[in-house]
Design a protein around this motif. Structure first.
Motif, mmCIF file in Angstrom:
data_model
loop_
_atom_site.group_PDB
_atom_site.id
_atom_site.type_symbol
_atom_site.label_atom_id
_atom_site.label_comp_id
_atom_site.label_asym_id
_atom_site.label_seq_id
_atom_site.Cartn_x
_atom_site.Cartn_y
_atom_site.Cartn_z
ATOM 1 N N MET A 114 -4.007 -7.503 -13.872
ATOM 2 C CA MET A 114 -3.920 -8.737 -13.111
ATOM 3 C C MET A 114 -2.942 -9.690 -13.800
ATOM 4 S SD MET A 114 -6.772 -11.565 -11.955
ATOM 5 C CE MET A 114 -7.563 -10.477 -10.801
ATOM 6 N N ILE A 115 -2.136 -10.346 -12.978
ATOM 7 C CA ILE A 115 -1.191 -11.343 -13.463
ATOM 8 C C ILE A 115 -1.818 -12.720 -13.250
ATOM 9 C CG2 ILE A 115 1.061 -12.406 -13.076
ATOM 10 C CD1 ILE A 115 1.981 -9.656 -11.962
ATOM 11 N N THR A 116 -1.744 -13.570 -14.251
ATOM 12 C CA THR A 116 -2.176 -14.957 -14.099
ATOM 13 C C THR A 116 -0.921 -15.813 -14.011
ATOM 14 O OG1 THR A 116 -4.164 -14.524 -15.380
ATOM 15 C CG2 THR A 116 -3.534 -16.824 -15.111
ATOM 16 N N PHE A 117 -0.824 -16.593 -12.936
ATOM 17 C CA PHE A 117 0.362 -17.419 -12.720
ATOM 18 C C PHE A 117 -0.043 -18.883 -12.654
ATOM 19 C CE2 PHE A 117 3.501 -19.620 -10.142
ATOM 20 C CZ PHE A 117 4.692 -19.204 -10.725
ATOM 21 N N LYS A 118 0.546 -19.693 -13.521
ATOM 22 C CA LYS A 118 0.263 -21.126 -13.523
ATOM 23 C C LYS A 118 1.249 -21.820 -12.600
ATOM 24 C CE LYS A 118 -0.146 -25.130 -16.548
ATOM 25 N NZ LYS A 118 -1.439 -25.663 -16.306
ATOM 26 N N VAL A 119 0.729 -22.431 -11.545
ATOM 27 C CA VAL A 119 1.579 -23.109 -10.571
ATOM 28 C C VAL A 119 1.875 -24.535 -11.051
ATOM 29 C CG1 VAL A 119 -0.304 -23.940 -9.099
ATOM 30 C CG2 VAL A 119 1.913 -23.559 -8.108
ATOM 31 N N GLU A 120 3.134 -24.909 -10.940
ATOM 32 C CA GLU A 120 3.542 -26.272 -11.281
ATOM 33 C C GLU A 120 3.518 -27.072 -9.984
ATOM 34 O OE1 GLU A 120 4.099 -27.244 -14.406
ATOM 35 O OE2 GLU A 120 3.814 -25.209 -15.144
ATOM 36 N N GLY A 121 2.814 -28.175 -9.967
ATOM 37 C CA GLY A 121 2.702 -28.949 -8.733
ATOM 38 C C GLY A 121 1.509 -28.483 -7.914
ATOM 39 N N ASP A 122 1.531 -28.775 -6.622
ATOM 40 C CA ASP A 122 0.390 -28.480 -5.751
ATOM 41 C C ASP A 122 0.354 -27.037 -5.252
ATOM 42 O OD1 ASP A 122 -0.543 -31.100 -5.962
ATOM 43 O OD2 ASP A 122 0.611 -31.776 -4.218
ATOM 44 N N TYR A 123 1.528 -26.435 -5.070
ATOM 45 C CA TYR A 123 1.577 -25.086 -4.501
ATOM 46 C C TYR A 123 2.908 -24.416 -4.822
ATOM 47 C CZ TYR A 123 4.647 -27.022 -0.928
ATOM 48 O OH TYR A 123 5.692 -27.627 -0.288
ATOM 49 N N ILE A 124 2.982 -23.104 -4.499
ATOM 50 C CA ILE A 124 4.238 -22.355 -4.565
ATOM 51 C C ILE A 124 4.308 -21.504 -3.293
ATOM 52 C CG2 ILE A 124 3.168 -20.499 -5.929
ATOM 53 C CD1 ILE A 124 5.945 -20.076 -7.267
ATOM 54 N N PRO A 125 5.458 -21.475 -2.618
ATOM 55 C CA PRO A 125 5.575 -20.618 -1.436
ATOM 56 C C PRO A 125 5.393 -19.141 -1.810
ATOM 57 C CG PRO A 125 7.328 -22.247 -1.462
ATOM 58 C CD PRO A 125 6.634 -22.313 -2.808
ATOM 59 N N MET A 126 4.783 -18.385 -0.917
ATOM 60 C CA MET A 126 4.481 -16.971 -1.172
ATOM 61 C C MET A 126 5.703 -16.188 -1.650
ATOM 62 S SD MET A 126 2.308 -14.479 -1.163
ATOM 63 C CE MET A 126 0.917 -14.846 -0.108
ATOM 64 N N ILE A 127 6.842 -16.340 -0.971
ATOM 65 C CA ILE A 127 8.011 -15.549 -1.367
ATOM 66 C C ILE A 127 8.494 -15.926 -2.763
ATOM 67 C CG2 ILE A 127 8.778 -14.903 0.945
ATOM 68 C CD1 ILE A 127 10.777 -17.162 0.896
ATOM 69 N N GLN A 128 8.370 -17.178 -3.131
ATOM 70 C CA GLN A 128 8.761 -17.587 -4.485
ATOM 71 C C GLN A 128 7.799 -17.032 -5.524
ATOM 72 O OE1 GLN A 128 9.457 -21.791 -4.912
ATOM 73 N NE2 GLN A 128 10.989 -21.825 -3.287
ATOM 74 N N LEU A 129 6.522 -16.963 -5.183
ATOM 75 C CA LEU A 129 5.528 -16.395 -6.108
ATOM 76 C C LEU A 129 5.833 -14.927 -6.388
ATOM 77 C CD1 LEU A 129 2.854 -16.608 -7.715
ATOM 78 C CD2 LEU A 129 1.688 -15.934 -5.596
ATOM 79 N N LEU A 130 6.155 -14.175 -5.355
ATOM 80 C CA LEU A 130 6.473 -12.752 -5.544
ATOM 81 C C LEU A 130 7.701 -12.575 -6.425
ATOM 82 C CD1 LEU A 130 5.801 -11.422 -1.934
ATOM 83 C CD2 LEU A 130 4.342 -11.143 -3.953
ATOM 84 N N LYS A 131 8.695 -13.439 -6.275
ATOM 85 C CA LYS A 131 9.890 -13.382 -7.127
ATOM 86 C C LYS A 131 9.563 -13.818 -8.553
ATOM 87 C CE LYS A 131 13.062 -15.832 -5.310
ATOM 88 N NZ LYS A 131 14.179 -16.551 -4.703
ATOM 89 N N ALA A 132 8.808 -14.893 -8.705
ATOM 90 C CA ALA A 132 8.502 -15.449 -10.026
ATOM 91 C C ALA A 132 7.693 -14.481 -10.884
ATOM 92 C CB ALA A 132 7.753 -16.772 -9.881
ATOM 93 N N THR A 133 6.894 -13.632 -10.250
ATOM 94 C CA THR A 133 6.084 -12.660 -10.981
ATOM 95 C C THR A 133 6.795 -11.312 -11.117
ATOM 96 O OG1 THR A 133 4.929 -12.130 -8.915
ATOM 97 C CG2 THR A 133 3.866 -13.723 -10.391
ATOM 98 N N ASN A 134 8.055 -11.262 -10.695
ATOM 99 C CA ASN A 134 8.889 -10.059 -10.791
ATOM 100 C C ASN A 134 8.335 -8.853 -10.035
ATOM 101 O OD1 ASN A 134 10.929 -11.252 -12.446
ATOM 102 N ND2 ASN A 134 9.510 -11.105 -14.161
ATOM 103 N N LEU A 135 7.593 -9.100 -8.972
ATOM 104 C CA LEU A 135 7.092 -7.998 -8.149
ATOM 105 C C LEU A 135 8.124 -7.565 -7.112
ATOM 106 C CD1 LEU A 135 3.380 -9.105 -7.701
ATOM 107 C CD2 LEU A 135 4.306 -7.383 -9.251
ATOM 108 N N VAL A 136 9.078 -8.448 -6.826
ATOM 109 C CA VAL A 136 10.226 -8.117 -5.983
ATOM 110 C C VAL A 136 11.474 -8.654 -6.689
ATOM 111 C CG1 VAL A 136 8.950 -8.136 -3.802
ATOM 112 C CG2 VAL A 136 10.007 -10.235 -4.614
ATOM 113 N N GLU A 137 12.627 -8.127 -6.317
ATOM 114 C CA GLU A 137 13.857 -8.546 -6.987
ATOM 115 C C GLU A 137 14.547 -9.719 -6.305
ATOM 116 O OE1 GLU A 137 16.496 -5.354 -7.889
ATOM 117 O OE2 GLU A 137 14.900 -4.100 -8.695
ATOM 118 N N THR A 138 14.400 -9.821 -4.979
ATOM 119 C CA THR A 138 15.112 -10.871 -4.245
ATOM 120 C C THR A 138 14.190 -11.559 -3.245
ATOM 121 O OG1 THR A 138 15.795 -9.406 -2.445
ATOM 122 C CG2 THR A 138 17.260 -9.527 -4.370
ATOM 123 N N GLY A 139 14.630 -12.712 -2.797
ATOM 124 C CA GLY A 139 13.888 -13.422 -1.761
ATOM 125 C C GLY A 139 13.872 -12.647 -0.452
ATOM 126 N N GLY A 140 14.969 -11.955 -0.179
ATOM 127 C CA GLY A 140 15.036 -11.129 1.028
ATOM 128 C C GLY A 140 14.011 -10.011 1.003
#
Length: 68
Positions: free
Chosen positions: A1-27
């Protein structure tokens, strides 16, 4: 399991997937969400701009992301 600390109130789903390196691009992130490969709090969710907040659980290809 990955633990991700969000800065601010939220993070958009596509940005979360990129930030955790589960996908390479926003596309790529948009494609996997649109194809129903991502679960949000246990349910498949197709919203690319979904606001993921603290306490949420995202699952993608067997990897879980706990947002804190």
């Amino acid at each position: 399991m990955i633990t991700f600390k969000v800065e601010g109130d939220y993070i958009p789903m596509i940005q979360l997937l990129k930030a955790t390196n589960l996908v390479e691009t926003g596309g790529e992130a948009q494609i996997v969400v649109a194809e129903g490969e991502v679960k949000y709090n246990g349910e498949v969710d197709y919203r690319k701009r979904l606001k993921v907040k603290k306490g949420d659980l995202v699952e993608f290809r067997g990897t879980k992301i706990k947002v804190i």
